[in-house]
Structures are given as structure tokens and as C-alpha cells.
Design an enzyme around this catalytic site. Structure first.
Site, short mmCIF file in Angstrom:
data_model
loop_
_atom_site.label_atom_id
_atom_site.label_comp_id
_atom_site.label_asym_id
_atom_site.label_seq_id
_atom_site.Cartn_x
_atom_site.Cartn_y
_atom_site.Cartn_z
N ALA A 1 39.73 43.47 34.79
CA ALA A 1 38.81 42.65 34.03
C ALA A 1 37.41 43.12 34.32
CB ALA A 1 38.94 41.18 34.43
N SER B 1 39.97 34.60 38.68
CA SER B 1 40.47 35.82 39.32
C SER B 1 40.13 37.02 38.47
CB SER B 1 41.99 35.74 39.49
OG SER B 1 42.66 36.02 38.26
N ASP B 2 40.11 38.19 39.10
CA ASP B 2 40.14 39.41 38.33
C ASP B 2 41.55 39.52 37.74
OD1 ASP B 2 39.37 41.85 37.24
OD2 ASP B 2 38.44 42.56 39.09
N CYS B 3 41.73 40.39 36.77
CA CYS B 3 43.01 40.47 36.05
C CYS B 3 43.89 41.56 36.66
CB CYS B 3 42.78 40.81 34.58
SG CYS B 3 41.65 39.72 33.71
N ALA C 1 44.72 39.75 39.51
CA ALA C 1 44.58 39.67 40.97
C ALA C 1 45.47 38.61 41.59
CB ALA C 1 43.11 39.41 41.33
#
Length: 796
Positions: A96, A301-303, A305
Site C-alpha cells: 500500500a 495496516s499496510d497491505c 501486513a
């Protein structure tokens, strides 16, 4: 013609664009208790949640929030970034990034229409942050961010995007190999703090835009993230000293000082715990210490994560358990699909529906701040007319030339008007999309260096000569032939996103391929030669700096939509060049001297140290380096006193409770200390901008080892006329005096200090701090252990 039938309709009709209706004005949701404006916002959200099942809640805690069709609650895409996701399968890996990194960009939540010129078909494309950071111009950053925020909100108002934007990337450019260094402004933590202190208010609509935002910005990636290699499974064990003094500084500013709406937790683990499952990072530091507690502030969250907590971190034994530990730690939104398993996590008693409600309440409060439910008169009128305005285009041009940096000049630049014939050589000479770097949108136009040169000079010949990274020399002959007949040669090369990008660290910091070979041959033609070094990360220019036949070197970064005009105007002197390097240019051997995965900044037996602050060898070019087309004189106007009692700097407060006292100091590291000023005299014959940098150093205050120096203030003068003198004022905060102890607390230590002006210390001033060492800003302590509802396996 048959007026009732058209046999050849327009194959590309203008898109139909309709204004987004606030959710509470849509049928049937308007009749829901969540839209009862007589209730408080909290009661409205509680009413909505009471109507949703656990499964429906889980479906609205992922970026592609499903809404609730039976209630009429619309779906919402939280992911505003650059490419369509391909990861919807549970547990797959994606990434992301920044939908508004340097302008609105395509993403799952953003749509650009076609053809170019139709409504919402483009957005202003500014330079990448690494170039804008080199301008050292905070008001410029605020103006750019305000423009990006306004254009993004216009897109959102017409359902061309969402209201939240996963920008900025405020990790620091710690390692020169990092593939995403172009996305950040600097290697220096103080510079990053100052950058985001202007960027976030610009994006969100002002410093006090708390529950009434233009858009929601997201500071990322939290924390200790600056390597792409094995990023989804890597663990870092930074010292608490580096954590408090370096890695967390910009995040603290985002949260504590400028009220960012959202934080994104990173892929990597810190101290053995994946960031999105770390109660230390998300609760102890972020919420309890920095004050990320307002009901509308949330963590995404990051994607993917959250899924990475299970694989490849192997912190939990299943994806269902990963969802539980992330939610329990304080990750409110999953960019991915792992949170779709939360109903099973609840059924297993690994988390609770009440915990889901806490996160969903934050998300819905956040949507209230941008008018998603009720509308927002202050910003709802923004439309296509506010996108790509003449002032925005002018600002993109200004941001490009202000950041460009002169690395070498034997007097050739600015180019004389007598040069009628110009050879444009190199793989960047005809760059268009290249100039946007990564995570870009559709620009209204892209002006290449070649096109700008053709508009400036009477005769221009072009040959690419070589590619960015190749050993193929078949283009050399054509390039040398073109250059041999020209009055002056402009070589445009360096690196681009084929060398540095998300997911792709550099394996070398040398000029790639055979570009140096071509430049060397061009330099033997007996012609004036200018080398333009594009790209985000620095490359070792030693060979060019030592080659007397290379007359000038200009670093151009990724200059955006008007980069060609900005470059040529700088080369001919229509604009003064005054940018400064925000990253150290290391010798090529540096990558063999420090591990890519070593998070420690201080030099050791296995490392020469990181960043200008700690690197103990000679750089090729130092942080803050940059030449001009004129010369300057310098004289202190106002400066510190000779001595300060530390107790007088912090007021009547005493040490924080960590040090045996329940009271806390009355100030923190963001509190003002003094303003110094310097008279800058333009001694040459050309008007010029000038960037002033102030550093501090000590050889005896606080723990050893002692840093070389550290940046504490900067400011930019504009258009200082030839022969004129102007006072440059530079404000300095108390944090400038602080160094971290082994626990990561920022402490003001007694001792001797030196203040230095500019990268070469052309002015210095000595002063002393006396008294007892005093904690200015503490770093939260890690607990001896954290309680998990599932078996966990911290990484070594």
C-alpha cells in the site's frame, strides 16, 4: 440526417460525473437511527453498530468496506493509492502506498476519467518528495500540500475518490540503497519533522482541522521501515536510543503536534513483534504517550501486513490468530482481507466484538470529520474547477526548480545565450512519465527536457545514447556524432524507477550500466558538458567531480509535470539554483561497509555509521551541499548567549514520573528556544535564492559517541538581489539541545556546544549549558511482557 437516430456516436463520450451525496441523505439509510442529528455523534455510531452482525462488522474493517446493504449503508474504499489490487485472496501479499504522495493518483478508491481534459481526468503532478525536500522551503511544502488536499477533496466530492489518503511516507532515507527513498524528503529526522509539520496541516485543511478536515492524511510506515528487501518478514532491533532520537521523531510530530488523522503500521517487526501487532508501538507510544486518542484517529495496516503477522513473520499459528492480535494491539483497519476472519477470532474468544466496536467507532468518527455522513459545507463546494488551476501549475513548476541542486560548476552555468546549438543526450533527455517517479496520477501535461530545450535554443539535436542500465553501446556512435557538432552538451541520465522503487532496493550506488562510459567519451569532445543527475537516491559522482572536462553537475530528482521547463530555466539562469542535498552522497564502497539490515545509526566495528550525523568517513558530497550562481557573505546578527542554566530552559517543571516524580516538565522538544539570525549578502551580479542551515555539535555533552553535528533549523531567502543584504531568521526549538539516553528519552545535558551555520560551518558560535541533565521528552518503556490471547512466537 435522421434526428432520431445517430449511427456514428462519439466512441469516447465525456464521462458522466455526479456529485456524491452524504450517506445520511441517501435512501433508505437516511431513515436509520445513525442519521438522527438530534443524537450525539457517538450515539449515532453506537446505534449503527448495534444493528450490525459480527460478520458485517468484519466486512467493514477491511479497506474495501462492504457497507451494509440491508441497512442502506454504502460501501467505502479506504485504499487510495496507485494500482488496482490483485491480492483479494486471503493471506496474499501486496503493498500500500500513497494516493496523494505528490498529487492525486490512481488507486482502488480513485478514478481518473478519459479523455484527458474531461472532468476529473488529471490532477497536478508535483515533484517527488525527495526533490521538494531539497528546496528546504517549508512554506512551499504547505502550499503544495494545500493544493494536493484541495484537489483530492474535489475528487472525493464527486465520488472519484475516497476522503482518506495514505500519505505521507515519513520514514527517513536511512540507507542509500532503499528503493523508496524518492518518496521521502530527507535522511534527517529533524528535517522530516519540519516537513510533516507543514505537510499535514496543508493536506487536512489547517493545524486545527480536528473534526472538520479537508481530507484525512496518514503518516506511515510506523515504524523502523526503510528497506524493501524481505520487508514483509524482516525484524529490526534498533536501540532505544535510535528509536527515540531518530526513528519515531516524525511520527511524534505527526500525532502530537499537527493532529494527523491516521497512522499506518508497517510490514516489518520491531524487537521481534510485527508492527501491526505491537502493543508497545500502537498503545504505549502512539496512544498513551503521543496522545493519539481522539475518537476520530485510527490505525490502518499496510497491505497485507495483518496477514504477514502469520506469514512470513510466523508470529501466530494462523491467519485467524493474526487478525486477533492485530485488533487487540490497536490496528483498526486491515488493508487486506485477514480481518474478514474476525468473526472466527471472536468465536474462538481470541478477541471480542467489543474490541471490534472500538475500532469501528474510530473509523466512523473519522468519516464524520470529512462529511461522509452529513456533508461538510466548508469543503463540499470543491469541484473540477479547483483541480489543475493556473496557480497549481505554477506551483508545480516552482517546486521543481527550487529543489534542483548544483553539485559542480566551473563557471559554465548559467548557460550563455551565445550557445546556439545544444546536444541533448542520455536516457532522461526526452523523459516524460519518467519525471513523475512512482505513485503518480495522470498529469495535465508533461514537458520533457528535450521539449523545453527546443523551445529555448535555436538548434537542438537529440540522441539517447544508452539506456538507464545496460552494457549495450550501439547508441554511443549516434550520441557522439550528435554532440560533436553542438556548441554545448547536456547529458541527462542517472537512475529511475527501474532502479529504485517499492519492493526493489538498489544493489549498488554507482551510476548504473554504461552511462559513465558514455559521459567520459562525451567529455573528450572538447565541448562544454553539463551532466544532469536524475533520480531519488544519490549515486557516487566521484568520477564526474574529478573530471575537469565535466563542467557542471545538476541533481534534478523526479521533477514532475513541468520538470523539463524547470530544468532548462535553471540551466540558463531564468531561475536561481539554491537546492541542497538532503541525503549524503556516499562513496560506492559504503554498501560493502554496512549491512542493509543494520538499523543502528552509530558507528561500530561493523559499520562506519549512518547519515551525516554519524558517518565517520569522508562523503563524496555532504548533507546540505549545494552551490549557487553567485557568492555570499555571512555575518551573525543575533545568536545564543554564552551560557544557559538548564533549569531556566525547562521552566519550573521537574523530571517525568519515569524518574521518580509524578510531575512533568512544562515544556517539550517542540517548545521554542531562541531565534538566531544571519545577515546574508549577495556578493555577485545575479539575484539568487539562498538556503540557510544551522547545525549544533558537542564533544562532551551526554553519552559517547558524539555525533558529527545535527540539523536544528533552516530557512530559505527568495530573490536576494545582487549587492543586497538581507537578514535570515532561523527559529530553534528546545529539542535542538536534546540527545537521547540509552532509554530513548530526549535529555538536555550540560556541556559545551557549538552552533554552525551552513554545511561548511562558515560561521560558528560557542555556548555552554550548565546544571543537571534533565529529561525533556521521555520515551515510553516497554513492559516486561505483554499478554496475548493466542500463542505467539517473537522473532529473534
Amino acid at each position: 440526417m435522421n434526428l432520431y437516430q445517430i449511427d456514428n456516436p462519439n466512441p469516447n463520450p465525456p464521462p458522466i460525473v455526479t456529485k456524491r451525496e452524504p450517506a445520511c441523505l441517501t435512501n433508505p439509510f437516511c431513515a436509520n437511527a445513525a442519521c438522527d442529528t438530534s443524537k450525539t455523534q457517538s450515539d449515532r455510531i453506537a446505534a449503527l453498530l448495534s444493528q450490525m452482525t459480527v460478520e458485517e462488522k468484519a466486512q467493514n474493517m477491511v479497506d474495501a468496506a462492504n457497507g451494509v446493504q440491508r441497512l442502506g449503508l454504502p460501501s467505502y474504499e479506504w485504499w487510495q493509492e496507485v494500482r488496482i489490487p490483485v491480492w483479494r485472496k486471503l493471506g496474499s501479499v501486496a503493498d500500500a502506498s500513497h494516493q496523494a504522495l505528490h498529487g492525486v493518483a490512481s488507486s482502488p478508491g480513485v478514478t481518473f476519467n478519459s479523455p484527458n481534459g474531461s472532468n476529473f481526468s488529471y490532477a497536478t503532478s508535483f515533484p517527488s518528495p525527495i526533490l521538494m525536500g531539497s528546496a528546504f522551503d517549508d512554506p512551499l511544502i504547505y502550499s503544495v500540500a494545500s493544493t494536493v488536499g484541495k484537489e483530492a477533496r474535489a475528487f472525493a466530492n464527486y465520488a472519484q475518490s475516497g476522503f482518506d489518503f495514505w500519505t505521507p511516507n515519513i520514514n527517513t532515507f536511512l540507507d542509500p540503497r532503499w528503493g523508496r527513498g524518492l518518496e521521502v524528503p530527507t535522511e534527517d529526522s529533524f528535517h522530516a519533522q519540519s516537513y510533516v509539520a507543514n505537510l499535514i496541516p496543508g493536506l487536512q485543511g489547517g493545524l486545527q482541522a480536528l473534526d472538520n478536515k479537508q481530507i484525512i492524511a496518514t503518516c506511515k510506515h510506523y515504524a523502523v521501515y526503510d528497506v524493501e528487501t524481505n520487508r514483509n518478514g524482516q525484524n529490526y532491533d534498533p536501540t532505544q536510543q535510535d528509536l527515540g532520537e531518530y526513528y519515531l521523531q516524525a511520527f511524534k510530530t505527526c500525532v502530537r503536534d499537527v493532529n494527523v488523522g491516521s497512522i499506518m503500521c508497517s510490514y516489518n517487526a520491531v524487537d521481534g513483534i510485527p508492527s501491526c501487532a505491537s502493543e508497545y508501538l500502537l498503545q504505549d507510544i502512539l496512544r498513551d504517550s503521543y496522545g493519539f486518542t481522539e475518537p476520530y484517529r485510527y490505525v490502518t495496516s499496510d497491505c497485507d501486513a495483518v496477514g504477514n503477522i502469520y506469514n512470513p513473520h510466523n508470529f501466530t499459528d494462523s491467519l485467524t490468530a493474526a487478525a486477533a492480535v492485530a485488533l487487540n494491539a490497536g490496528t483498526d483497519l486491515d488493508c487486506g482481507s485477514t480481518y474478514l476472519l474476525l468473526n472466527a477470532s471472536v468465536a474462538n474468544n481470541w478477541t471480542t466484538e467489543a474490541q471490534m466496536d472500538i475500532s469501528m467507532t474510530r473509523l466512523y468518527h473519522a468519516l464524520f470529520t470529512v462529511g461522509y455522513f452529513d456533508g461538510q459545507p466548508q469543503y463540499d463546494s470543491l469541484s473540477w474547477a479547483d483541480v489543475g488551476t493556473p496557480s497549481a501549475q505554477s506551483l508545480a513548476y516552482q517546486a521543481a526548480w527550487e529543489g534542483m541542486t548544483l553539485l559542480k560548476n566551473d563557471g559554465l552555468l548559467p548557460l550563455s545565450s551565445s550557445y546556439g546549438s545544444v546536444a541533448m543526450i542520455g536516457p532522461w533527455a526526452n523523459a516524460t512519465g519518467q519525471m513523475q517517479g512512482n505513485y503518480q496520477g495522470i498529469a495535465p501535461y508533461l514537458v520533457s527536457p528535450l521539449a523545453a530545450a527546443e523551445a529555448q535554443f535555436s538548434t537542438v539535436v537529440y540522441s539517447s545514447g544508452t539506456a538507464i542500465n545496460t552494457t549495450n553501446t550501439t547508441g554511443f556512435a549516434a550520441a557522439l556524432s550528435a554532440a560533436s557538432g553542438a556548441d554545448v552538451i547536456i547529458y541527462a541520465g542517472g537512475i529511475d524507477v527501474s532502479i529504485e522503487s517499492e519492493g526493489h532496493d538498489r544493489s549498488t550506488i554507482e551510476w548504473p550500466g554504461n552511462q559513465l562510459d558514455l559521459i567520459a567519451q562525451l567529455s573528450q569532445l572538447g565541448k562544454p558538458l553539463v551532466v544532469i543527475q536524475f533520480g531519488g537516491g544519490q549515486v557516487d559522482d566521484s568520477a564526474l567531480l574529478s573530471n575537469s572536462n565535466v563542467s557542471a553537475i545538476v541533481w534534478g530528482g523526479y521533477p514532475g509535470q513541468d520538470g523539463g521547463n524547470a530544468l532548462i530555466d535553471v540551466l540558463v539562469g531564468k531561475q536561481s539554483i539554491a537546492g541542497r542535498l538532503t541525503t549524503t552522497q556516499y562513496p560506492a564502497k559504503y554498501i560493502d561497509e554496512v549491512s542493509l539490515f543494520d538499523p543502528n545509526l552509530r558507528p561500530s566495528n561493523s559499520s562506519p555509521g549512518r547519515t551525516y550525523k554519524w558517518y565517520n568517513q569522508q562523503p563524496v558530497l555532504p548533507f546540505g551541499y549545494g552551490l549557487h550562481y553567485t557568492s555570499f557573505s555571512y555575518q551573525w546578527c543575533s545568536y545564543p548567549k554564552d551560557s544557559y542554566a538548564i533549569s531556566s530552559l525547562i521552566g519550573s517543571g521537574s523530571a517525568p514520573s519515569y524518574y521518580g516524580n509524578s510531575s512533568s516538565v512544562s515544556v517539550n522538544d517542540a517548545s521554542p528556544w531562541i531565534t538566531v539570525s544571519v545577515y546574508i549578502g549577495n556578493m555577485g551580479s545575479r539575484s539568487s535564492d539562498y538556503v540557510g542551515l544551522v547545525f549544533l555539535a558537542t564533544h562532551n555533552a551526554g553519552p559517547a559517541p558524539y555525533p558529527n553535528k545535527w540539523l536544528v533549523s533552516y530557512a530559505r531567502l527568495h530573490g536576494l538581489a545582487a549587492g543586497a543584504t538581507q537578514e535570515l531568521q532561523l527559529s530553534i526549538n528546545l529539542g535542538a539541545l536534546a540527545r537521547a539516553n540509552t532509554d530513548g528519552d530526549l535529555v538536555i545535558y550540560p556541556g559545551d556546544y557549538q552552533m554552525m551555520f551552513d554545511y561548511d560551518s562558515c560561521l560558528t558560535y560557542n555556548f555552554t549549558l550548565t546544571g543537571e541533565a534533565t529529561v525533556l521528552t521521555p520515551l515510553a518503556r516497554q513492559q516486561a511482557s505483554y499478554t496475548y490471547t493466542v500463542p505467539v512466537h517473537p522473532q529473534a
